[in-house]
Design a protein around this motif. Structure first.
Motif, PDB file in Angstrom:
ATOM      1  N   ASN A 184       1.125   9.738  -5.025  1.00 32.72           N
ATOM      2  CA  ASN A 184       1.466  10.957  -4.649  1.00 32.72           C
ATOM      3  C   ASN A 184       2.440  11.660  -5.749  1.00 32.72           C
ATOM      4  OD1 ASN A 184      -0.039  10.855  -2.166  1.00 32.72           O
ATOM      5  ND2 ASN A 184       1.804  10.026  -1.015  1.00 32.72           N
ATOM      6  N   GLU A 223      -6.624  10.518  -7.240  1.00 33.71           N
ATOM      7  CA  GLU A 223      -5.837  10.406  -6.499  1.00 33.71           C
ATOM      8  C   GLU A 223      -6.528  10.037  -5.216  1.00 33.71           C
ATOM      9  OE1 GLU A 223      -2.194  12.768  -5.676  1.00 33.71           O
ATOM     10  OE2 GLU A 223      -2.228  13.454  -7.857  1.00 33.71           O
ATOM     11  N   SER A 224      -7.403  10.740  -4.642  1.00 32.08           N
ATOM     12  CA  SER A 224      -7.954  10.531  -3.514  1.00 32.08           C
ATOM     13  C   SER A 224      -8.976   9.561  -3.522  1.00 32.08           C
ATOM     14  CB  SER A 224      -9.073  12.063  -3.272  1.00 32.08           C
ATOM     15  OG  SER A 224      -9.872  11.771  -2.132  1.00 32.08           O
ATOM     16  N   LYS A 251       0.858  -1.122  -0.096  1.00 31.43           N
ATOM     17  CA  LYS A 251      -0.022   0.063   0.153  1.00 31.43           C
ATOM     18  C   LYS A 251       0.742   1.302  -0.156  1.00 31.43           C
ATOM     19  CE  LYS A 251      -2.061   1.791   3.761  1.00 31.43           C
ATOM     20  NZ  LYS A 251      -3.104   1.954   4.800  1.00 31.43           N
ATOM     21  N   LYS A 255      -6.870   6.243  -3.081  1.00 32.01           N
ATOM     22  CA  LYS A 255      -6.402   6.401  -1.997  1.00 32.01           C
ATOM     23  C   LYS A 255      -7.229   5.577  -1.037  1.00 32.01           C
ATOM     24  CE  LYS A 255      -2.842   9.540  -2.207  1.00 32.01           C
ATOM     25  NZ  LYS A 255      -2.295  10.850  -1.700  1.00 32.01           N
ATOM     26  N   ASN A 256      -8.721   5.842  -1.114  1.00 31.62           N
ATOM     27  CA  ASN A 256      -9.754   5.385  -0.384  1.00 31.62           C
ATOM     28  C   ASN A 256      -9.955   4.087  -0.727  1.00 31.62           C
ATOM     29  OD1 ASN A 256     -10.517   7.750   0.498  1.00 31.62           O
ATOM     30  ND2 ASN A 256     -11.737   8.571  -0.831  1.00 31.62           N
ATOM     31  N   ASP A 289      -7.181   2.017   1.068  1.00 26.68           N
ATOM     32  CA  ASP A 289      -7.472   1.879   2.533  1.00 26.68           C
ATOM     33  C   ASP A 289      -8.449   0.734   2.778  1.00 26.68           C
ATOM     34  OD1 ASP A 289      -5.669   3.804   3.260  1.00 26.68           O
ATOM     35  OD2 ASP A 289      -7.118   5.498   2.838  1.00 26.68           O
ATOM     36  N   MET A 334       0.736   4.219  -2.578  1.00 22.71           N
ATOM     37  CA  MET A 334       0.651   5.540  -2.238  1.00 22.71           C
ATOM     38  C   MET A 334       1.646   6.362  -2.717  1.00 22.71           C
ATOM     39  SD  MET A 334      -2.433   5.918  -0.131  1.00 22.71           S
ATOM     40  CE  MET A 334      -3.358   5.077   0.727  1.00 22.71           C
TER      41      MET A 334
END
Length: 882
Positions: free
Chosen positions: A240, A388-389, A232, A392-393, A396, A236
């Motif tokens: 980024n 990206e957001s 992860k 990332k969710n 997670d 990530m």
């Protein structure tokens, strides 16, 4: 083994629970082939196993090898795998009462044929057991009837001493061999007891390894789960840096056309700059060379005028001077400059055009386009923030599901039960181990009694030999032998008596242990060593008529899975993981462990709809293009480059002024002496001065030389630049238009392609994680070396090395000593005749042959000591009746 089976089932139960909880992710998509960076997940923490199953018997191993060689002679046939399969199938089929069937009769005959060596040996042993008591009884009765050596009379022969020595030697040799055999039996007996006492340490080591396996497995599984963070974090990190990564890839793809176009513009800007500089150099150089040649031309003109005035002197009309003067007049034309730079083409118009073009800074325009194009990574970064957001969710969410696995799965409960079972088993063994030691003590004591039986016989034989040999007097007659000698003979007969009493008991023990130990060695230990016994156990439908493969039926309720005892044992021997050893992948696919398929589809779809606009990027505006077109029409190619090259290649004057002056002076010497000759010499000196003061400095002047060289080089630069200038400019404009069209209209296809590659890279990290988890489960997690060690300890070490080898060595030594009782009995009986005191002896008339006194009145030449009042206290002895 029950504990081992429980441990084997742990991963299966755990992964079944996980597969019920999580949907399937199917690898094999382009994700699997993504060129992702290699991730370092570290090393799975591994436990250390202490059990050593490599047994070395030490010095007694020689005896063990000797016994194995003997068994190989008794049973030279290899392990009968096919026969074992048939017997096992008959047994498990429970067909008792059907032994009279032809196939069962054949099977029985095959078994007897295989066991023929043991049967022959057993038959010999049974004959020994039956005959030795009977022979002993008959021998006793026979001696009681004064037969079989029971008559207390010894015939006197010349070779009696030789016979006595031979019998004593043979008996001593037999006793020595028996002693060695007894010592071997005692050593084997003691070795077995020592190893049984040392078994406790080996058992504790095995239980410790099993506990290590159980305790390390949860930590290893947690380590696998926790390493998802590595995956992860890498994903990530890439997200980024999506600008440099994805934007960089897009920029690289577009740059394949954009950068060559930019380079072509920069090259053309350089060509414009070089052309302008060349034109300026041509213009300046021409002016410099014009100035120098014009001054020289004026001086040469004055010199010609002065020389012409001198030749107008009347003296030139004299007959001697006419020809010389005319020759000088004809050479006047040589006093001129050779290079005429004033006639060269004017380049001012072209220079003015280029000066106007230079007002447009093409380099600055290109740098501006470069800057806009180099902002592609930042542009991608800014326009993909929403993606990206979202991604990332998703990551997670995946991490949350994986983290919850160790909490909701029953692995801890299963391992707790297994640990409890192992603890109970260890406590059970600890509880009953003293009982085992107690029974082993009884066995050791019984074996010691058997050895003592033989030792008692050997003591009788040894004392008999010792007393007989030490007390024997070769000069004494058989009826007058000493007490010590007579005692030696009686001890020998006592040994014979005990031999008959004990031999059949000893042989019965030898026979029982031989049949048991020998067959276990040949049917269990040797097949286990070469793993042929596993081939029998792996026979389809052998242990269960409904299951093709027994292990897979027990563990997976799927008997068609090709899981064999031999493979499981071999893999555990190599310390592979239980997942690989049990081939759990046949019933559970590791990809089901992670619920990432729906997330991967979501990530892929988000990247597929990624859209980045490059409309604001202008590689070169219209002003720059117009400047390039104007450069193409500046008329550079119309310049007469040959004229420039021709003039720059000429010398300064048409004639060498020094040579001209020398010729002029030589001509004046031919004239009559007078004013004319002197005047011509003065003109020659003037010409020399012009050469020295003007021509030489002009040729040596850096300004002139540099101007001439610069003119030559500049003309060449202009000539080279003008070649196909229009076509080159058209190509540059075409390439920049093509690159601009790619950025403005076709960049979306490049973005889609590179976005898919970037998504594959991100998803490739998860594929790496899956592959690493599978490899770790196969080779590093829950390594099953303790299970193979447990089997090796039970079969190879304890059963075969400790028990069977010792038992076989015991019956081998005991049997050898028992067999050698037969020759010992014969030699002892024969030898006792020479040691015991006889009742009667032979009587001879020839005293010279047999020097004995008082030989008279005996029946059949026997001499009876009772007739002469010689007491014989041994006559009535019970032992002498032997």
């Amino acid at each position: 083994m029950a504990a081992g089976l429980c441990l084997l089932l742990l991963p299966l139960w755990a992964v079944r629970t996980v597969s019920d909880m999580q949907p399937v992710y199917r690898a094999g998509s382009p994700v699997a082939a993504a060129a992702a960076a290699t991730l370092d997940f570290g090393s799975v923490p591994a436990g250390t196993y202490d059990t050593n199953t490599n047994y070395e018997p030490g010095g007694i191993g020689i005896l063990f090898h000797l016994v194995e060689g003997f068994l190989s002679m008794v049973q030279p046939n290899p392990f009968p795998q096919e026969l074992a399969r048939k017997i096992a199938q008959q047994r498990f089929a429970e067909i008792q009462g059907e032994y009279q069937k032809p196939e069962n009769v054949v099977l029985t005959l095959q078994t007897l044929h295989y066991e023929v060596g043991f049967l022959v040996a057993a038959a010999i042993g049974l004959l020994f057991i039956l005959l030795m008591p009977l022979v002993g009884l008959c021998f006793c009765m026979c001696r009681c009837c004064d037969n079989c050596g029971g008559e207390m009379h010894q015939r006197q022969k010349k070779n009696n001493d030789c016979k006595r020595g031979c019998f004593a030697t043979f008996l001593f040799a037999s006793s020595l061999i028996m002693s060695i055999c007894v010592l071997s039996a005692y050593a084997a007996n003691q070795h077995l007891t020592t190893q049984v006492r040392g078994t406790k340490k080996l058992v504790n080591s095995n239980f410790k390894d099993l506990k290590t396996l159980i305790n390390e497995a949860p930590m290893q599984i947690d380590y696998l789960v926790n390493q998802y963070n590595t995956t992860k974090n890498k994903a990530m990190s890439d997200l980024n840096n999506i600008g440099p990564l994805l934007g960089g890839r897009v920029q690289e793809q577009l740059g394949r056309e954009v950068r060559p176009a930019f380079d072509a513009i920069l090259n053309m800007a350089g060509a414009i700059r070089e052309t302008k500089e060349a034109l300026e150099n041509v213009s300046v150089s021409v002016e410099v060379m014009k100035e120098g040649t014009e001054r020289l031309q004026a001086n040469l003109t004055d010199a010609k005028a002065n020389l012409s005035n001198t030749l107008g002197d009347p003296a030139c009309k004299q007959a001697q001077a006419v020809e010389i003067c005319n020759s000088i007049r004809n050479s006047f034309n040589q006093l001129n400059i050779n290079a005429n730079f004033s006639g060269l083409p004017n380049v001012t118009s072209q220079l003015n055009i280029l000066n106007d073009i230079r007002k447009t800074d093409l380099t600055s325009l290109v740098q501006k386009g470069y800057a806009a194009f180099n902002d592609t990574p930042e542009l991608v970064q800014n326009q993909t923030r929403n993606i990206e957001s979202d991604i990332k969710n998703v990551l997670d969410s995946i991490g949350g599901n994986i983290s919850n696995f160790s909490k909701v799965s029953p692995v801890q409960h299963i391992l707790s039960n297994a640990s409890h079972f192992v603890t109970q088993s260890e406590a059970y063994i600890r509880e009953y181990y003293p009982v085992v030691e107690q029974y082993d003590f009884y066995r050791w004591l019984g074996s010691l009694v058997l050895c003592c039986m033989l030792i008692l016989i050997l003591i009788f034989f040894g004392l008999g030999l010792l007393c007989g040999s030490c007390g024997y007097d070769r000069h004494a007659s058989p009826t007058t032998r000493g007490c010590i000698s007579n005692t030696g003979g009686n001890l020998l007969m006592a040994g014979v008596g005990f031999s008959f009493l004990f031999s059949w008991v000893l042989m019965a023990i030898v026979l029982a242990t031989f049949i048991a130990g020998g067959n276990v060695e040949k049917l269990v230990c040797e097949p286990y060593a070469d793993r042929s016994i596993f081939k029998v156990l792996d026979t389809p439908y052998l242990l269960n008529s409904q299951w093709r493969h027994y292990l897979s039926g027990v563990l997976f309720q799927s008997p068609n899975v090709n899981l064999t005892f031999e493979k499981v044992y071999s893999d555990c021997k190599e310390n592979k993981g239980i997942y690989s050893a049990l081939e759990i992948e046949n019933v559970f696919h590791l990809n089901e462990l992670l619920n990432i398929s729906m997330y991967m589809d979501d990530i892929e779809s988000k990247f597929e709809h990624l859209n980045v606009s490059f409309d604001h990027i202008i590689l070169l505006d219209e002003t720059g293009k117009q400047a390039l077109r104007k450069f193409g029409s500046a008329g550079i190619e119309d310049i007469d480059f040959d004229a420039f090259m021709s003039e720059t290649s000429k010398s300064v004057t048409k004639v060498d002024l020094l040579a001209f002056a020398n010729e002029l002076e030589a001509s004046s010497d031919k004239l009559p002496k007078g004013a004319l000759g002197n005047a011509l010499k003065g003109h020659a000196n003037s010409i020399r001065m012009i050469h020295l003061q003007q021509v030489v400095p002009l040729e040596q002047s850096m300004k002139y030389v540099k101007a001439r060289t610069t003119l030559n080089q500049s003309v060449r630069v202009l000539q080279r630049s003008s070649v196909e200038l229009g076509g080159k400019i058209a190509g540059v404009i075409s390439s920049i238009d093509s690159a601009q069209f790619l950025i403005s209209h076709n960049a979306s296809s490049v973005i889609i392609k590179e976005s898919k590659r970037f998504a594959d890279t991100v998803m490739g990290y998860f594929v790496q994680y899956l592959h690493w988890v599978k490899d770790s489960l196969s080779f590093e997690v829950a390594t099953c070396k303790p299970l193979s060690n447990l089997v090796d300890t039970a079969v190879d070490v304890f059963l075969c090395s400790y028990v069977v080898d010792s038992v076989n060595a015991f019956w081998f030594g005991l049997g050898g000593a028992t067999i050698f009782l037969i020759p010992a009995i014969v030699f002892a009986v024969k030898l006792a005749k020479f040691y015991r005191r006889m009742d009667t002896e032979d009587v001879y008339d020839d005293v010279e042959i047999i020097p004995m006194k008082n030989m008279e009145n005996g029946n059949n030449s026997y001499h009876n000591e009772h007739l002469y009042g010689i007491p014989n206290p041994v006559m009535t002895s019970g032992i002498e009746q032997w």
